[in-house]
Write a protein that holds these residues in place. Structure first.
Motif, mmCIF file in Angstrom:
data_model
loop_
_atom_site.group_PDB
_atom_site.id
_atom_site.type_symbol
_atom_site.label_atom_id
_atom_site.label_comp_id
_atom_site.label_asym_id
_atom_site.label_seq_id
_atom_site.Cartn_x
_atom_site.Cartn_y
_atom_site.Cartn_z
ATOM 1 N N GLY A 95 0.753 -1.504 -0.132
ATOM 2 C CA GLY A 95 0.532 0.089 -0.107
ATOM 3 C C GLY A 95 1.097 1.590 0.101
ATOM 4 O O GLY A 95 0.262 2.329 -0.515
ATOM 5 N N ASP A 118 6.012 0.449 3.333
ATOM 6 C CA ASP A 118 5.972 -1.021 3.811
ATOM 7 C C ASP A 118 6.826 -1.700 3.064
ATOM 8 O O ASP A 118 7.452 -3.000 3.549
ATOM 9 C CB ASP A 118 4.285 -1.177 2.800
ATOM 10 N N SER A 152 -1.681 1.278 -3.823
ATOM 11 C CA SER A 152 -2.618 1.316 -3.131
ATOM 12 C C SER A 152 -4.474 1.602 -3.403
ATOM 13 O O SER A 152 -4.620 1.671 -4.608
ATOM 14 C CB SER A 152 -2.487 2.670 -2.211
ATOM 15 N N ALA A 174 -0.337 -5.109 3.585
ATOM 16 C CA ALA A 174 -1.184 -3.036 3.945
ATOM 17 C C ALA A 174 -0.872 -3.027 5.743
ATOM 18 O O ALA A 174 -0.628 -3.980 5.845
ATOM 19 C CB ALA A 174 -2.121 -3.096 2.950
ATOM 20 N N GLY A 175 -0.939 -2.316 6.031
ATOM 21 C CA GLY A 175 -0.885 -2.258 6.795
ATOM 22 C C GLY A 175 -2.288 -1.300 7.344
ATOM 23 O O GLY A 175 -2.952 -0.401 6.520
ATOM 24 N N ALA A 177 -6.859 -2.042 6.270
ATOM 25 C CA ALA A 177 -6.165 -3.019 5.281
ATOM 26 C C ALA A 177 -7.043 -3.724 4.453
ATOM 27 O O ALA A 177 -6.774 -5.263 4.628
ATOM 28 C CB ALA A 177 -4.657 -3.607 6.079
ATOM 29 N N HIS A 178 -7.761 -2.768 3.525
ATOM 30 C CA HIS A 178 -8.340 -3.940 2.652
ATOM 31 C C HIS A 178 -7.859 -3.469 1.244
ATOM 32 O O HIS A 178 -8.406 -4.124 0.526
ATOM 33 C CB HIS A 178 -9.618 -2.087 2.192
ATOM 34 N N PRO A 187 -0.814 -8.745 7.272
ATOM 35 C CA PRO A 187 -0.750 -7.942 7.476
ATOM 36 C C PRO A 187 0.222 -6.791 8.166
ATOM 37 O O PRO A 187 1.265 -7.837 8.429
ATOM 38 C CB PRO A 187 -1.782 -8.302 8.497
ATOM 39 N N SER A 206 0.638 0.956 11.761
ATOM 40 C CA SER A 206 -0.051 1.820 12.466
ATOM 41 C C SER A 206 -0.099 2.419 14.257
ATOM 42 O O SER A 206 -0.005 1.056 14.992
ATOM 43 C CB SER A 206 -1.106 1.481 12.231
ATOM 44 N N ALA A 254 -4.655 -4.678 10.843
ATOM 45 C CA ALA A 254 -3.666 -4.802 9.562
ATOM 46 C C ALA A 254 -4.991 -6.558 9.676
ATOM 47 O O ALA A 254 -5.629 -7.061 8.527
ATOM 48 C CB ALA A 254 -3.318 -4.369 9.270
ATOM 49 N N THR A 270 -7.350 -8.365 7.348
ATOM 50 C CA THR A 270 -6.819 -8.670 6.189
ATOM 51 C C THR A 270 -7.640 -10.276 6.812
ATOM 52 O O THR A 270 -8.202 -11.376 5.323
ATOM 53 C CB THR A 270 -5.449 -8.932 6.332
#
Ligand code: RP5
Length: 159
Positions: free
Chosen positions: A11, A15, A39, A66-67, A70-71, A88, A92, A99, A103
């Motif tokens: 994302g 990362d 992203s 992604a964090g 996290a979609h 994940p 954050s 995340a 996930t």
């Protein structure tokens, strides 16, 4: 190098420190990959256009890290029938727990295989991608067996 068979998407450029282990692991196993920053919310069109051609470009597995909320892995899985391996990330204030839940808790119908938070998950997602490819690729299977053997040999009998 041969054509990429695994896509590693994440994302944010932030990362990469967590996700670079996925690329390193695939490299060690001789599997070419395509690494992208994509992203789901900041570059939604980049995501859909990448996924629209991923399969015809030879991608067989997508690793998505992604964090936060996290979609990325879930949205990726919604756009492709390729296996999606979600990583994940701890980026954050909730240290990856957010995340992890986002996930792993995919509603029924769109699966995401979810790995450990952070670097261990990134490396394991790459090993899992290799295990998928190994079902139909004898050279990847051999590499994976050699990896396991080297890993075992590296563990000392005493501290
Ligand atoms: C997610 O938001 C990314 O995967 C990243 O882990 C997190 C924070 O992104 P940055 O604000 O650091 O770019 O989309």
């Amino acid at each position: 190098m041969t054509d990429p068979r695994v896509a590693i998407i994440m994302g944010s450029p932030n990362d990469w420190d967590s996700m670079r282990g996925a690329e390193e692991t695939l490299e060690r196993l001789g599997i070419a990959c395509d690494v992208r920053v994509i992203s789901a919310h900041r570059t939604p069109q980049r995501l859909t256009s990448f996924l629209a051609s991923a399969e015809e470009n030879g991608i067989e597995v997508v690793i998505a890290g992604a964090g936060g909320a996290a979609h990325l892995a879930g949205v990726t899985a919604a756009h492709t029938i390729l296996p999606v391996l979600g990583v994940p990330l701890d980026s954050s204030p909730l240290q990856g727990f957010d995340a992890l839940l986002a996930t792993v808790q995919m509603p029924k119908g769109i699966p995401v295989a979810t790995f450990a938070v952070g670097k261990a998950g990134a490396a394991n997602a790459a090993l899992f991608a290799a295990a998928i490819l190994a079902r139909s690729d004898e050279s990847v299977r051999k590499q994976l067996i050699e990896f396991r053997e080297a890993q075992t040999a590296a563990v000392p009998e005493r501290p």
